[in-house]
Write a protein that holds these residues in place. Sequence first.
Motif, PDB file in Angstrom:
ATOM      1  N   PRO A 118       5.786  -1.325  -5.363  1.00  0.00           N
ATOM      2  CA  PRO A 118       4.418  -1.854  -5.304  1.00  0.00           C
ATOM      3  C   PRO A 118       3.360  -0.817  -5.671  1.00  0.00           C
ATOM      4  CG  PRO A 118       5.330  -1.618  -3.097  1.00  0.00           C
ATOM      5  CD  PRO A 118       6.455  -1.420  -4.055  1.00  0.00           C
ATOM      6  N   VAL A 119       3.640   0.452  -5.386  1.00  0.00           N
ATOM      7  CA  VAL A 119       2.688   1.506  -5.753  1.00  0.00           C
ATOM      8  C   VAL A 119       2.618   1.639  -7.273  1.00  0.00           C
ATOM      9  CG1 VAL A 119       2.187   3.977  -5.663  1.00  0.00           C
ATOM     10  CG2 VAL A 119       2.937   2.772  -3.606  1.00  0.00           C
ATOM     11  N   ARG A 120       3.773   1.666  -7.914  1.00  0.00           N
ATOM     12  CA  ARG A 120       3.805   1.790  -9.376  1.00  0.00           C
ATOM     13  C   ARG A 120       3.079   0.610 -10.024  1.00  0.00           C
ATOM     14  NH1 ARG A 120       8.860   2.394 -10.019  1.00  0.00           N
ATOM     15  NH2 ARG A 120       8.916   4.635 -10.410  1.00  0.00           N
ATOM     16  N   ALA A 121       3.325  -0.610  -9.509  1.00  0.00           N
ATOM     17  CA  ALA A 121       2.661  -1.793 -10.070  1.00  0.00           C
ATOM     18  C   ALA A 121       1.152  -1.728  -9.864  1.00  0.00           C
ATOM     19  CB  ALA A 121       3.229  -3.055  -9.419  1.00  0.00           C
ATOM     20  N   ALA A 122       0.724  -1.254  -8.694  1.00  0.00           N
ATOM     21  CA  ALA A 122      -0.705  -1.161  -8.399  1.00  0.00           C
ATOM     22  C   ALA A 122      -1.378  -0.144  -9.315  1.00  0.00           C
ATOM     23  CB  ALA A 122      -0.918  -0.774  -6.939  1.00  0.00           C
ATOM     24  N   LEU A 123      -0.734   0.978  -9.536  1.00  0.00           N
ATOM     25  CA  LEU A 123      -1.303   2.001 -10.411  1.00  0.00           C
ATOM     26  C   LEU A 123      -1.406   1.493 -11.849  1.00  0.00           C
ATOM     27  CD1 LEU A 123       0.487   5.222  -9.099  1.00  0.00           C
ATOM     28  CD2 LEU A 123      -1.840   4.453  -8.608  1.00  0.00           C
ATOM     29  N   GLN A 170       4.458   7.089   0.523  1.00  0.00           N
ATOM     30  CA  GLN A 170       4.661   7.607   1.876  1.00  0.00           C
ATOM     31  C   GLN A 170       3.395   7.423   2.723  1.00  0.00           C
ATOM     32  OE1 GLN A 170       5.508  11.855   2.155  1.00  0.00           O
ATOM     33  NE2 GLN A 170       6.874  11.477   3.886  1.00  0.00           N
ATOM     34  N   GLN A 171       2.238   7.683   2.138  1.00  0.00           N
ATOM     35  CA  GLN A 171       0.983   7.521   2.863  1.00  0.00           C
ATOM     36  C   GLN A 171       0.750   6.066   3.284  1.00  0.00           C
ATOM     37  OE1 GLN A 171      -2.500   9.495   0.995  1.00  0.00           O
ATOM     38  NE2 GLN A 171      -1.005  10.569  -0.269  1.00  0.00           N
ATOM     39  N   LEU A 172       1.134   5.144   2.412  1.00  0.00           N
ATOM     40  CA  LEU A 172       0.917   3.719   2.681  1.00  0.00           C
ATOM     41  C   LEU A 172       2.061   3.084   3.460  1.00  0.00           C
ATOM     42  CD1 LEU A 172      -0.555   2.556  -0.754  1.00  0.00           C
ATOM     43  CD2 LEU A 172      -1.790   2.907   1.384  1.00  0.00           C
ATOM     44  N   GLY A 173       3.190   3.770   3.537  1.00  0.00           N
ATOM     45  CA  GLY A 173       4.335   3.202   4.228  1.00  0.00           C
ATOM     46  C   GLY A 173       4.980   2.053   3.481  1.00  0.00           C
ATOM     47  N   VAL A 174       4.976   2.151   2.133  1.00  0.00           N
ATOM     48  CA  VAL A 174       5.579   1.106   1.301  1.00  0.00           C
ATOM     49  C   VAL A 174       6.539   1.759   0.317  1.00  0.00           C
ATOM     50  CG1 VAL A 174       3.563  -0.395   1.501  1.00  0.00           C
ATOM     51  CG2 VAL A 174       3.725   1.204  -0.430  1.00  0.00           C
ATOM     52  N   GLY A 175       7.258   0.933  -0.428  1.00  0.00           N
ATOM     53  CA  GLY A 175       8.161   1.449  -1.442  1.00  0.00           C
ATOM     54  C   GLY A 175       7.415   1.867  -2.692  1.00  0.00           C
ATOM     55  N   ALA A 189      -1.523  -6.199  -1.550  1.00  0.00           N
ATOM     56  CA  ALA A 189      -2.147  -5.385  -0.509  1.00  0.00           C
ATOM     57  C   ALA A 189      -2.191  -3.910  -0.920  1.00  0.00           C
ATOM     58  CB  ALA A 189      -1.380  -5.543   0.808  1.00  0.00           C
ATOM     59  N   THR A 190      -1.136  -3.443  -1.568  1.00  0.00           N
ATOM     60  CA  THR A 190      -1.087  -2.061  -2.033  1.00  0.00           C
ATOM     61  C   THR A 190      -2.145  -1.827  -3.100  1.00  0.00           C
ATOM     62  OG1 THR A 190       1.280  -1.930  -1.549  1.00  0.00           O
ATOM     63  CG2 THR A 190       0.376  -0.297  -3.082  1.00  0.00           C
ATOM     64  N   ALA A 232      -0.379 -16.505   0.312  1.00  0.00           N
ATOM     65  CA  ALA A 232      -0.573 -15.313   1.125  1.00  0.00           C
ATOM     66  C   ALA A 232      -0.419 -14.083   0.238  1.00  0.00           C
ATOM     67  CB  ALA A 232       0.450 -15.288   2.248  1.00  0.00           C
ATOM     68  N   PRO A 233      -1.232 -13.036   0.488  1.00  0.00           N
ATOM     69  CA  PRO A 233      -1.125 -11.828  -0.331  1.00  0.00           C
ATOM     70  C   PRO A 233       0.225 -11.157  -0.163  1.00  0.00           C
ATOM     71  CG  PRO A 233      -2.526 -11.450   1.594  1.00  0.00           C
ATOM     72  CD  PRO A 233      -2.244 -12.927   1.527  1.00  0.00           C
TER      73      PRO A 233
END
Length: 213
Positions: free
Chosen positions: A45-50, A37-42, A10-11, A4-5
């Motif tokens: 995961p945003v840093r890893a996605a970037l 904040q826009q995605l409602g996540v910590g 997902a981010t 499962a993702p």
Amino acid sequence: MTAAPTQQDATYARLRQWVTVGRFLPGERLKIHDIAQQLGVGITPVRAALQRLAAEGALVNVPHAGMLVPRLSAAEFDDVLQMRLLLEGEAAQRGAHRLDDAGVAELAALEAQMAAGLAAGDAKAYLDANELFHVRLYQAAASPTLMGLIETVWLKVGPLSNRLFEAEGAGAVLNDAHGEVMSALRRKDSAGVRRAIEKDLFVAGQFLRSFCA
């Protein structure tokens, strides 16, 4: 079985899509906390996605500045456009061979949505329908490898896409090639579909090129 993702996956998928459709502009600095904040996540995961997007060349990590959306030079844009002509032309021709009547009808509806968006001066409506039009045609080629290559190239030009309607005269001609795609599909002329898609990319490219660094 496929795992499962994760939230990180997902981010990444959401941010990749945002880059592709031009939600971020060339030269824009991406702020991790704002995106989280826009995605409602910590922020993790945003840093890893970037970082994944930077590894793909969709973003650049500038010391003391963070993640930035790169600006393409005219030469870089020309190179990307040539790759798009090769890859998307091939996908369009293959897709035209395999597209069924329901698929043709869906593309016709999307072409009408694009025309309506242009008539209303609604850039977002046009761009949303345009993206789906191309995705559906290329997906019909049934080549995940080819589609993956196309999506990677889209990351390079996505940030420029929202500037398309700033170009004088663009709105008057942007949907012409899509009408030619539909005519070729109804004739079952796959080579004609390829030529129409290549024309679409070339025409839009001439407008977008003026916004390169």
